[in-house]
Structures are given as C-alpha cells and as structure tokens.
Design an enzyme around this catalytic site. Structure first.
Site, PDB file in Angstrom:
ATOM      1  CG  HIS A 205      -1.892   1.085   1.296  1.00  0.00           C
ATOM      2  ND1 HIS A 205      -1.961   1.955   2.349  1.00  0.00           N
ATOM      3  CD2 HIS A 205      -2.863   1.446   0.429  1.00  0.00           C
ATOM      4  CE1 HIS A 205      -2.942   2.814   2.129  1.00  0.00           C
ATOM      5  NE2 HIS A 205      -3.518   2.524   0.968  1.00  0.00           N
TER       6      HIS A 205
ATOM      7  CG  HIS B 143      -3.603   9.336   0.046  1.00  0.00           C
ATOM      8  ND1 HIS B 143      -4.463  10.127   0.768  1.00  0.00           N
ATOM      9  CD2 HIS B 143      -4.265   8.180  -0.169  1.00  0.00           C
ATOM     10  CE1 HIS B 143      -5.585   9.459   1.002  1.00  0.00           C
ATOM     11  NE2 HIS B 143      -5.494   8.283   0.441  1.00  0.00           N
TER      12      HIS B 143
ATOM     13  CG  ASP C  59      -2.975   6.827  -3.413  1.00  0.00           C
ATOM     14  OD1 ASP C  59      -4.018   6.178  -3.533  1.00  0.00           O
ATOM     15  OD2 ASP C  59      -2.160   6.665  -2.468  1.00  0.00           O
TER      16      ASP C  59
HETATM   17  O1  G3P Z   1      -6.407   1.382  -3.203  1.00  0.00           O
HETATM   18  C1  G3P Z   1      -6.596   0.965  -1.877  1.00  0.00           C
HETATM   19  C2  G3P Z   1      -6.509   2.129  -0.917  1.00  0.00           C
HETATM   20  O2  G3P Z   1      -5.341   2.842  -1.197  1.00  0.00           O
HETATM   21  C3  G3P Z   1      -7.680   3.044  -1.010  1.00  0.00           C
HETATM   22  O3  G3P Z   1      -7.698   4.024  -0.041  1.00  0.00           O
HETATM   23  O4  G3P Z   1      -7.287   6.264   0.838  1.00  0.00           O
HETATM   24  O5  G3P Z   1      -5.493   4.569   0.978  1.00  0.00           O
HETATM   25  O6  G3P Z   1      -6.102   5.586  -1.210  1.00  0.00           O
HETATM   26  P1  G3P Z   1      -6.584   5.159   0.145  1.00  0.00           P
HETATM   27 MG    MG Z   2      -4.806   4.472  -2.529  1.00  0.00          MG
END
Ligand code: G3P
Ligand code: MG
Length: 242
Positions: A11, A52, A40
């Site tokens: 992540h 992000h 992201d």
């Molecule tokens: O793509 C999974 C996760 O990254 C979605 O939430 O807020 O961490 O981008 P966020």
């Molecule tokens: Mg994400």
C-alpha cells in the site's frame, strides 16, 4: 473458486516502512517481495504525480493544495526522508518489471494521462496483465475503461451504500477493492461467482491478516508486506494478476 495464493499489495509502496508513495517506498516493497504495489495519482501542471492527498501538509514540508504549485516547485518539497514527490513514470522505472502496479486514479482528470502513459509503457515491453487501474471515482474509471478497455480495472468501495450500488455494475471490473469492514464471506462468494477478485484495504494487524485470509479474500493492501508473508503461507513472488 480460488484465484490462487493471497496477493500481497504494498500500500503506497511499503507505507509502513518508508515515506508513502515515494520511490524509497517502492524500493522497500520490492525488497520485501510484494507481488505488486499500489500508488495514488493526481495530475498537476501537466504531470502525473504520485501522492495521496491533494493538500501537502500531512506528508511533505509544503503547505496548501498541490494544484497551486508548478510541477518544478512541487519537486523541491521533501516528501519524507528527503524523498521527492515522484512521477508515475518514475514509479514504472523503479519497478522495472519486478512487481505489478495498481494505479489508483485519485485526482480528477487522471484517466486520460494515465491511459496515455500505459500505452507508452506497453510499447516499451510492459505486460498489460501486470497493471491494474482503480478508483473511488466512477466517472474517472469509466473514462479510463473507454480509453484502455484491455487494461484491468478495480472498483474501490468504502461504504455499505456504495457497495450496494456497485454490486450491480461489477461485470465491467476485474476486481472489487473494499475496506476491511465490508469484507464478508457472502461478498467473497458474490464476487467469485462472477469471476471477480476481492481485494481488501488497508490491512496491517496480524489478526486481521489471518482473519481475512481465512475468510478467503484474494489479496490484501498492506503498509507492511513483510507481515503478510510472515503470517500467511503466501510465497514471495512477483508479477501477479496474470
Ligand atoms: O487502493 C486501496 C486504498 O489505497 C484506497 O484508499 O485512501 O489509501 O487511497 P486510500
Ligand atoms: Mg490508494
């Protein structure tokens, strides 16, 4: 139906070990053996940047909105441990075919430039099965599907009402990405009956990793890829989604 061993998706790279969404984070995820990495993207001043938040305060030494910056100025900021905010192009270069990539279309207007960049990367030898594009933003994801129908897409969902809505439109996606509280045996059965993967975010606690693996989810987004490999029997190998 099973789609094979649990997929470990780093992540924001390996956000628990290195500044999230930076090249250092990608390198750490590779070192830990993540099958793929999630990052992201936003469009700023004509460039696809990997970060992000739209605002800079949480993860950089800058302030304000990314959209108030010229790309060159954004690049002078410290995104943690003296890392720069990377471009999507640099993420691909750093991965260098060693892990798959899940590009989350976070910003408005990212579908078209991401589609263009992927076209370029495919022409340079990237395998389309090692790329997955996702978004919470349905319009952005639909636009991307129109442009690149052969690239896998995943729908992101973080609330029960949104999940109800998306279930009826699942057919156009390769995968459904849900928050941990939405994951259930019923949802896994629903997705698998339709040939769809179910991936869960963001799972860091060992007990959660074990619970969701036992439930039968296909993959976990985690800030700590090492924990997933330590706790489960998933084998460190790369370039999955094929
Ligand atoms: O793509 C999974 C996760 O990254 C979605 O939430 O807020 O961490 O981008 P966020
Ligand atoms: Mg994400």
């Amino acid at each position: 139906m099973s789609f094979g061993p649990l997929l470990c998706i780093g992540h924001r790279g390996a956000g628990g070990h290195a500044p999230e969404n930076t090249l250092a984070s990608i390198r750490k995820a590779l070192e830990l053996g993540a099958h793929c990495v999630e990052i992201d993207v936003h469009m700023v001043d004509g460039e696809l940047v990997v970060i992000h938040d739209e605002r800079l305060e949480r993860r950089t030494n800058g302030s304000g909105s990314i959209h108030d910056y010229k790309f060159a100025d954004l690049r002078t900021l410290d995104a943690g441990e003296r890392e720069k905010i990377p471009t999507l192009w640099e993420i691909f270069q750093t991965l260098n075919h060693r892990a798959g990539v899940n590009i989350e279309l976070k910003g408005v207007g990212t579908a078209e430039p991401v589609a263009r960049l992927i076209t370029d990367k495919l022409s340079r030898g990237w395998n389309q099965d090692h790329i997955l594009v996702s978004s919470f933003n349905q319009a952005e994801l639909t636009r991307f599907q129109e442009l690149k129908p052969d690239i896998k897409t995943g729908c992101l969902v973080a609330s029960a009402p949104a999940l109800q809505k998306i279930k009826t439109a699942l057919s156009t996606y390769f995968s459904l990405h849900v928050s941990a509280e939405l994951a259930s045996s019923e949802l896994i059965a629903y997705a698998h009956a339709r040939g769809k993967r179910l991936y869960v975010f963001t799972v860091n606690a060992p007990t959660e990793i074990l619970r969701l693996q036992a439930m039968g989810v296909d993959g976990l987004f985690t800030d700590y890829p090492d924990r997933v490999f330590r706790i489960t029997n998933s084998v460190r190998s790369r370039l999955r989604w094929v």
